[in-house]
Design a protein around this motif. Structure first.
Motif, mmCIF file in Angstrom:
data_model
loop_
_atom_site.group_PDB
_atom_site.id
_atom_site.type_symbol
_atom_site.label_atom_id
_atom_site.label_comp_id
_atom_site.label_asym_id
_atom_site.label_seq_id
_atom_site.Cartn_x
_atom_site.Cartn_y
_atom_site.Cartn_z
ATOM 1 N N THR A 188 0.790 -1.211 0.129
ATOM 2 C CA THR A 188 0.173 -0.280 0.014
ATOM 3 C C THR A 188 0.726 1.322 -0.119
ATOM 4 O O THR A 188 0.721 2.209 -0.744
ATOM 5 C CB THR A 188 -0.915 0.144 1.308
ATOM 6 O OG1 THR A 188 -1.642 -1.455 1.173
ATOM 7 C CG2 THR A 188 -1.922 1.215 1.390
ATOM 8 N N VAL A 189 1.956 1.388 0.857
ATOM 9 C CA VAL A 189 2.946 2.515 0.804
ATOM 10 C C VAL A 189 3.599 2.520 -0.755
ATOM 11 O O VAL A 189 3.564 3.730 -1.166
ATOM 12 C CB VAL A 189 3.776 2.232 1.965
ATOM 13 C CG1 VAL A 189 5.087 3.156 1.669
ATOM 14 C CG2 VAL A 189 3.481 2.199 3.309
ATOM 15 N N ALA A 190 3.777 1.583 -1.195
ATOM 16 C CA ALA A 190 4.453 1.462 -2.575
ATOM 17 C C ALA A 190 3.498 2.181 -3.669
ATOM 18 O O ALA A 190 3.804 2.948 -4.385
ATOM 19 C CB ALA A 190 4.872 0.302 -3.178
ATOM 20 N N ALA A 191 2.205 1.397 -3.620
ATOM 21 C CA ALA A 191 1.302 2.028 -4.594
ATOM 22 C C ALA A 191 0.701 3.524 -4.339
ATOM 23 O O ALA A 191 0.314 4.052 -5.265
ATOM 24 C CB ALA A 191 -0.260 1.013 -4.393
ATOM 25 N N THR A 192 0.923 3.936 -3.056
ATOM 26 C CA THR A 192 0.501 5.316 -2.845
ATOM 27 C C THR A 192 1.912 6.434 -3.134
ATOM 28 O O THR A 192 1.398 7.375 -2.957
ATOM 29 C CB THR A 192 -0.135 5.491 -1.449
ATOM 30 O OG1 THR A 192 0.650 5.349 -0.599
ATOM 31 C CG2 THR A 192 -1.333 4.926 -1.273
ATOM 32 N N GLY A 193 2.934 5.958 -3.329
ATOM 33 C CA GLY A 193 3.968 6.790 -3.329
ATOM 34 C C GLY A 193 4.213 7.334 -2.497
ATOM 35 O O GLY A 193 5.034 8.386 -2.518
ATOM 36 N N THR A 194 4.035 6.907 -1.318
ATOM 37 C CA THR A 194 4.386 7.656 -0.117
ATOM 38 C C THR A 194 6.105 7.758 0.221
ATOM 39 O O THR A 194 6.253 8.380 0.965
ATOM 40 C CB THR A 194 3.713 7.132 1.332
ATOM 41 O OG1 THR A 194 3.959 5.783 1.536
ATOM 42 C CG2 THR A 194 2.390 7.550 1.279
ATOM 43 N N ASP A 195 6.698 7.014 -0.652
ATOM 44 C CA ASP A 195 8.072 7.097 -0.184
ATOM 45 C C ASP A 195 8.789 7.688 -1.398
ATOM 46 O O ASP A 195 10.181 7.945 -1.503
ATOM 47 C CB ASP A 195 8.795 5.691 -0.070
ATOM 48 C CG ASP A 195 8.615 4.775 -1.490
ATOM 49 O OD1 ASP A 195 7.717 5.304 -2.313
ATOM 50 O OD2 ASP A 195 9.262 3.710 -1.387
ATOM 51 N N SER A 196 8.069 8.464 -2.351
ATOM 52 C CA SER A 196 8.606 9.011 -3.420
ATOM 53 C C SER A 196 8.930 10.536 -3.063
ATOM 54 O O SER A 196 8.495 11.126 -2.192
ATOM 55 C CB SER A 196 7.776 8.954 -4.680
ATOM 56 O OG SER A 196 7.143 10.339 -4.813
ATOM 57 N N GLU A 197 9.828 11.192 -3.884
ATOM 58 C CA GLU A 197 10.331 12.393 -3.819
ATOM 59 C C GLU A 197 9.094 13.469 -3.919
ATOM 60 O O GLU A 197 9.304 14.580 -3.163
ATOM 61 C CB GLU A 197 11.585 12.666 -4.669
ATOM 62 C CG GLU A 197 12.047 14.189 -4.622
ATOM 63 C CD GLU A 197 13.085 14.342 -5.700
ATOM 64 O OE1 GLU A 197 13.487 15.446 -5.808
ATOM 65 O OE2 GLU A 197 13.474 13.522 -6.329
ATOM 66 N N THR A 198 8.318 13.290 -4.638
ATOM 67 C CA THR A 198 7.188 13.957 -4.818
ATOM 68 C C THR A 198 5.748 13.902 -3.934
ATOM 69 O O THR A 198 4.964 14.382 -4.233
ATOM 70 C CB THR A 198 6.748 14.282 -6.101
ATOM 71 O OG1 THR A 198 6.473 12.900 -6.809
ATOM 72 C CG2 THR A 198 7.934 14.636 -7.140
#
Length: 169
Positions: free
Chosen positions: A21-31
């Motif tokens: 879920t964290v990966a799918a929502t992009g919460t670890d991305s720079e943006t």
């Protein structure tokens, strides 16, 4: 297998589901979260300070997908989406074009950099090829600006389509 042996496997499944879920929502991305401040109700003003409409923005998936309904005074509401898209390396604006299909303005500026610039080459109904660019500037969590420009001469000159200041209600 007894209950003690099943517990770690169940825990691992739940933990992995949370990670996906964290990966799918992009919460670890720079943006991720970069545009979440836009969630809320806004009044739109032109460059002369005259009210031109309202907007409601909802963070459907924080850090990943924002949905906006913008209503210019006297006009029909327009639906817009801002998507933190893996395929484009950052934010993309989506909206319904005049033919009823979704148009995409992918990120043109560097991910995480302000102002955000998105845009695309488009063929107008007349058959003319043009390029659009949308610039989103953040003055504060309660004030932002959006400028849509168009060029028909490969960027030699740009014509402003709109220039709105968003102020939180």
């Amino acid at each position: 297998m007894n209950k003690k042996q099943r517990w770690p496997a169940c825990f691992l499944i739940i933990w992995l589901a949370g990670c996906s879920t964290v990966a799918a929502t992009g919460t670890d991305s720079e943006t991720a979260g970069q545009l979440d401040f836009l969630a809320g109700d806004w009044i739109l003003y032109d460059t002369d300070g005259q009210r031109v409409g309202v907007s409601r923005i909802v963070a459907q998936v924080p850090g990943t997908m924002l949905y906006e309904v913008r209503t210019l005074d006297g006009k029909q509401p327009q639906s817009l989406w801002l998507e933190n898209a893996e395929r484009n390396g950052g934010w993309t604006q989506l909206f319904v074009g005049p033919a009823g299909q979704t148009r995409q303005f992918p990120l043109q500026s560097a991910p995480g950099e302000w102002p955000l610039v998105m845009g695309a080459d488009v063929v107008l109904r007349s058959g003319q090829s043009v390029a659009f660019r949308m610039t989103i500037s953040k003055e504060s969590d309660d004030t932002s600006r959006r400028v849509l420009e168009m060029t028909a001469n490969q960027g030699e000159s740009w014509r402003t389509i709109f220039d709105y200041n968003y102020r939180r209600q």
